[in-house]
Design an enzyme around this catalytic site. Structure first.
Site, mmCIF file in Angstrom:
data_model
loop_
_atom_site.group_PDB
_atom_site.id
_atom_site.type_symbol
_atom_site.label_atom_id
_atom_site.label_comp_id
_atom_site.label_asym_id
_atom_site.label_seq_id
_atom_site.Cartn_x
_atom_site.Cartn_y
_atom_site.Cartn_z
ATOM 1 N N HIS A 308 0.853 -1.193 0.000
ATOM 2 C CA HIS A 308 0.000 0.000 0.000
ATOM 3 C C HIS A 308 0.884 1.236 0.000
ATOM 4 C CE1 HIS A 308 -3.246 2.755 1.093
ATOM 5 N NE2 HIS A 308 -4.056 1.797 0.706
ATOM 6 N N ASP A 366 -7.891 -5.531 -0.055
ATOM 7 C CA ASP A 366 -8.324 -6.427 -1.133
ATOM 8 C C ASP A 366 -7.910 -7.876 -0.924
ATOM 9 O OD1 ASP A 366 -7.554 -3.632 -3.079
ATOM 10 O OD2 ASP A 366 -9.568 -4.447 -2.817
HETATM 11 C C1 SDX Z 1 -6.252 -0.091 -2.955
HETATM 12 O O1 SDX Z 1 -4.549 4.435 -2.113
HETATM 13 C C2 SDX Z 1 -5.469 3.804 -1.496
HETATM 14 O O2 SDX Z 1 -5.887 4.185 -0.412
HETATM 15 C C3 SDX Z 1 -6.046 2.616 -2.224
HETATM 16 C C4 SDX Z 1 -7.032 1.757 -1.458
HETATM 17 C C5 SDX Z 1 -8.327 2.493 -1.187
HETATM 18 O O3 SDX Z 1 -9.046 2.108 -0.256
HETATM 19 O O4 SDX Z 1 -8.683 3.404 -1.991
HETATM 20 O O5 SDX Z 1 -6.472 1.345 -0.229
HETATM 21 C C6 SDX Z 1 -7.415 0.522 -2.266
HETATM 22 O O6 SDX Z 1 -5.996 0.237 -4.072
HETATM 23 C C7 SDX Z 1 -5.383 -1.050 -2.185
HETATM 24 C C8 SDX Z 1 -4.145 -1.541 -3.017
HETATM 25 C C9 SDX Z 1 -4.632 -2.653 -3.967
HETATM 26 N N1 SDX Z 1 -3.557 -3.018 -4.907
HETATM 27 C C10 SDX Z 1 -2.912 -4.185 -4.807
HETATM 28 O O7 SDX Z 1 -3.068 -4.979 -3.884
HETATM 29 C C11 SDX Z 1 -1.946 -4.453 -5.956
HETATM 30 C C12 SDX Z 1 -0.611 -4.967 -5.427
HETATM 31 N N2 SDX Z 1 0.055 -3.866 -4.699
HETATM 32 C C13 SDX Z 1 0.986 -3.060 -5.434
HETATM 33 O O8 SDX Z 1 0.788 -2.919 -6.784
HETATM 34 C C14 SDX Z 1 1.452 -1.827 -4.672
HETATM 35 O O9 SDX Z 1 1.717 -2.221 -3.390
HETATM 36 C C15 SDX Z 1 0.551 -0.606 -4.631
HETATM 37 C C16 SDX Z 1 0.113 -0.165 -5.989
HETATM 38 C C17 SDX Z 1 -0.660 -0.879 -3.798
HETATM 39 C C18 SDX Z 1 1.336 0.528 -3.966
HETATM 40 O O10 SDX Z 1 2.365 0.843 -4.831
HETATM 41 P P1 SDX Z 1 3.407 2.023 -4.478
HETATM 42 O O11 SDX Z 1 3.006 2.764 -3.274
HETATM 43 O O12 SDX Z 1 3.667 2.788 -5.717
HETATM 44 O O13 SDX Z 1 4.671 1.209 -4.029
HETATM 45 P P2 SDX Z 1 5.805 0.740 -5.000
HETATM 46 O O14 SDX Z 1 5.196 0.153 -6.234
HETATM 47 O O15 SDX Z 1 6.762 1.868 -5.155
HETATM 48 O O16 SDX Z 1 6.430 -0.449 -4.145
HETATM 49 C C19 SDX Z 1 7.470 -0.208 -3.246
HETATM 50 C C20 SDX Z 1 8.333 -1.460 -3.363
HETATM 51 C C21 SDX Z 1 8.720 -1.800 -4.810
HETATM 52 O O17 SDX Z 1 9.948 -2.474 -4.771
HETATM 53 P P3 SDX Z 1 11.303 -1.605 -5.180
HETATM 54 O O18 SDX Z 1 11.066 -1.020 -6.552
HETATM 55 O O19 SDX Z 1 11.422 -0.546 -4.098
HETATM 56 O O20 SDX Z 1 12.403 -2.645 -5.148
HETATM 57 O O21 SDX Z 1 7.579 -2.591 -2.896
HETATM 58 C C22 SDX Z 1 7.413 -3.517 -3.950
HETATM 59 C C23 SDX Z 1 7.664 -2.784 -5.247
HETATM 60 O O22 SDX Z 1 8.148 -3.658 -6.255
HETATM 61 N N3 SDX Z 1 6.023 -3.973 -3.898
HETATM 62 C C24 SDX Z 1 5.633 -5.222 -4.049
HETATM 63 C C25 SDX Z 1 4.241 -5.198 -3.891
HETATM 64 N N4 SDX Z 1 3.841 -3.963 -3.660
HETATM 65 C C26 SDX Z 1 4.950 -3.203 -3.665
HETATM 66 N N5 SDX Z 1 6.327 -6.367 -4.316
HETATM 67 C C27 SDX Z 1 5.573 -7.488 -4.426
HETATM 68 N N6 SDX Z 1 4.230 -7.548 -4.271
HETATM 69 C C28 SDX Z 1 3.530 -6.427 -4.004
HETATM 70 N N7 SDX Z 1 2.196 -6.471 -3.865
#
Ligand code: SDX
Length: 431
Positions: A308, A366
Site C-alpha cells: 500500500h 483487497d
Molecule cells: C487499494 O490508495 C489507497 O488508499 C487505495 C485503497 C483504497 O481504499 O482506496 O487502499 C485501495 O488500491 C489497495 C491496493 C490494492 N492493490 C494491490 O493490492 C496491488 C498490489 N500492490 C501493489 O501494486 C502496490 O503495493 C501498490 C500499488 C498498492 C502501492 O504501490 P506504491 O506505493 O507505488 O509502491 P511501490 O510500487 O513503489 O512499491 C514499493 C516497493 C517496490 O519495490 P522496489 O522497486 O522498491 O524494489 O515494494 C514492492 C515494489 O516492487 N512492492 C511489491 C508489492 N507492492 C509493492 N512487491 C511485491 N508484491 C507487491 N504487492
C-alpha cells in the site's frame, strides 16, 4: 487552513525563498508551494504524488505507520463493529454521527431513490452479455446525467444534495442489474422494506421463480464490506473524482470517472486479481514459487492484495475483513475453503519473509474481501463493482467538500518537459 508562523527556506541559485508551513490536526506538516513558481520560476516534481498533498480535508485520516484509519475521527474497526453503512454514509457526508431521528430521515431519503429511471434499462441491453460489470457501471453512471437533469447544477446546494442521495441510493441497483444482465437473468427491483445490504443481495440473487432472503449474518457481512470500503483519503479514484469535479463537470460524470480509475488492478481491481491469484496458486505447497516471483524485480508479478502507498503496517480493514471471512465461511459451511487456507498461509509466509518486512508490505483491504464475496456466490467480475458501490459515498463526500471549498480551482498540474525544443516543419519529400 491553520494559521501558520512556521516557514521552510528554499535556496535556488543563491536566492532564498520562505515558504509557509501549515500544521494539520494529525499527520505531517505541509509546505505551501502555491506561490513558488511565481516567486522562483521553478516547479516541484513528484510523479505519483508520493510526497504531495493535493488538498486539505476533514473527512478521513490514515496513519500508515500505526495502521490506523479514521472517518471524521472515528476508528474504522469501531465503525465496522458498532455502526452500519448508511450511518457511516451520514457521518462521511455531514461530519457527525446522526441522532436516531436524523438517521431515520436519511435512510428514508436513500430508500426513496433506489429505483432507476425505467428507460435506463436500455443502456444495459446495449452491452454484450459478457461485458465486464465495471464497463457497464461506468457507462450507466455516466448516463445518469442524461436522466437526472434536476441534480446536475453543482452551484445549487440542493441539487448537490439530491445528486449525492441519488448516487448512494442507486449504485446497488446499477451494480446488481449489471450482474443480472451478465448472467442472463431478469433485473430485480429494489424493495422499500429491505435494508441497504439486504436489498443489494436480494437484487443479485432473487429470481422471478424464487425470492432470496439472505441470512442476517450475510447481510451484516455485506454491510460491513460496504463500510470497510467507504472512503480512504486521496486515493487514485478519489483524486480522479476531485480533478474531474474541478472543471465543473456534473457529479454523475465525475463519479463515472472515479469508477473507471478504480477498475485498475493496482487499485480497486486488486480484489478480483487477488482471488484469481489465490486460485492460480491453488495449494499451499506452491506458495514459495509465487513469493519468489513477487520478489524478482525482473518479474512483473506482484502479490495482489499486498502492499500500500500509505499503510506500512497492517491495513486495519484487512484485519476486520479476515475476521469476517472466518464468520461467513463457517456460516456457509465452507470454513475449510482451500482459497482461504492458501490466503492465510500466503500471508504467514510473506510476513515472515525479509523482502516483505523490509519493504513494509502487508495485506491490504483487497486480500480477504474476494474470499468472502466468492463464498457469498459473487463471480470475481463483481468484486470491483461492489468496491465501487461502497466507495461512492467517499467520492461524493470528497466531491462535496471540494465544491464547497472557496479555494476550489481547476486542477492543472505542470510537467518536467524532456521533449524536443522548437524546430521547423520538414516537407515529406525532404524526410
Ligand atoms: C487499494 O490508495 C489507497 O488508499 C487505495 C485503497 C483504497 O481504499 O482506496 O487502499 C485501495 O488500491 C489497495 C491496493 C490494492 N492493490 C494491490 O493490492 C496491488 C498490489 N500492490 C501493489 O501494486 C502496490 O503495493 C501498490 C500499488 C498498492 C502501492 O504501490 P506504491 O506505493 O507505488 O509502491 P511501490 O510500487 O513503489 O512499491 C514499493 C516497493 C517496490 O519495490 P522496489 O522497486 O522498491 O524494489 O515494494 C514492492 C515494489 O516492487 N512492492 C511489491 C508489492 N507492492 C509493492 N512487491 C511485491 N508484491 C507487491 N504487492
Amino acid at each position: 487552513m491553520s494559521d501558520t508562523t512556521k516557514t521552510a527556506t528554499l535556496t535556488v541559485d543563491g536566492q532564498s525563498y520562505e515558504l509557509p508551513i501549515h500544521s494539520p490536526t494529525a499527520g505531517p506538516d505541509v509546505i505551501d508551494i502555491r506561490k513558488l513558481y511565481g516567486q522562483a520560476d521553478i516547479f516541484t516534481y513528484d510523479p505519483g504524488f508520493t510526497s504531495t498533498a493535493s488538498c486539505d480535508s476533514t473527512i478521513t485520516f490514515i496513519d500508515g505507520d500505526k495502521g490506523e484509519l479514521l472517518h471524521r475521527g472515528y476508528p474504522i474497526d469501531q465503525l465496522a463493529g458498532k455502526s452500519h453503512y448508511l450511518e457511516v454514509c451520514y457521518l462521511l457526508l455531514y461530519g457527525e454521527l446522526p441522532t436516531a431521528e436524523q438517521l431515520e430521515d436519511f435512510e428514508q431519503r436513500v430508500t426513496m431513490h433506489t429505483m432507476l429511471h425505467e428507460q435506463m434499462k436500455n443502456f444495459f441491453s446495449g452491452f454484450r452479455r459478457d461485458a465486464h460489470p465495471m464497463a457497464i457501471m461506468v457507462g450507466v453512471v455516466g448516463a445518469m446525467s442524461a436522466f437526472y437533469h434536476d441534480s446536475t447544477d453543482i452551484s445549487d446546494p440542493w441539487q448537490r444534495e439530491v445528486a449525492s442521495i441519488r448516487l448512494i441510493a442507486k449504485m446497488p441497483t446499477i451494480a446488481a442489474w449489471a450482474y443480472k444482465y451478465s448472467i442472463g437473468q431478469p433485473m430485480v427491483y429494489p424493495r422499500n422494506d429491505c435494508d441497504y445490504a439486504t436489498n443489494f443481495l436480494r437484487m443479485c440473487f432473487s429470481v422471478p421463480a424464487e425470492d432470496y432472503h439472505p441470512d442476517p449474518i450475510l447481510s451484516r457481512a455485506m454491510d460491513r464490506i460496504f463500510t470497510l470500503h467507504a472512503d480512504h483519503e486521496q486515493n487514485a479514484s478519489t483524486s480522479t473524482v476531485r480533478l474531474a469535479s474541478s472543471s465543473g463537470a456534473n457529479p454523475f460524470a465525475c463519479i463515472a470517472a472515479g469508477i473507471a480509475c478504480l477498475w485498475g488492478p493496482a487499485h480497486g481491481g486488486a480484489n478480483q486479481a487477488c482471488l484469481e491469484m489465490l486460485r492460480e496458486i491453488g495449494t499451499p505447497n506452491r506458495i514459495p514459487e509465487y513469493i519468489e516471483r513477487a520478489k524478482d524485480r525482473d518479474d512483473p508479478f506482484r502479490l495482489m492484495g499486498f502492499g500500500h502507498r500509505v499503510y506500512k503496517n497492517f491495513d486495519p480493514r484487512a484485519k476486520v475483513m479476515k475476521e469476517s471471512a472466518d464468520e461467513v465461511l463457517e456460516l456457509l459451511g465452507v470454513d475449510n475453503n482451500p482459497t482461504l487456507q492458501v490466503a492465510k498461509e500466503l500471508e504467514r509466509v510473506a510476513l515472515e519473509d525479509p523482502y516483505f518486512a523490509e519493504k513494509k508490505l502487508y495485506p491490504n483491504v483487497d486480500f480477504y474481501s474476494g474470499i468472502i464475496l466468492d463464498a457469498m456466490g459473487f463471480p470475481t467480475s463483481m468484486f470491483t463493482p461492489i468496491f465501487a458501490l461502497s466507495r461512492t459515498v467517499g467520492w461524493i463526500s470528497q466531491w462535496k467538500e471540494m465544491i464547497g471549498d472557496p479555494q476550489n480551482k481547476i486542477g492543472r498540474p505542470r510537467q518536467l518537459y524532456l521533449g524536443e525544443t522548437a524546430r521547423d516543419y520538414i516537407d515529406i519529400e525532404n524526410r
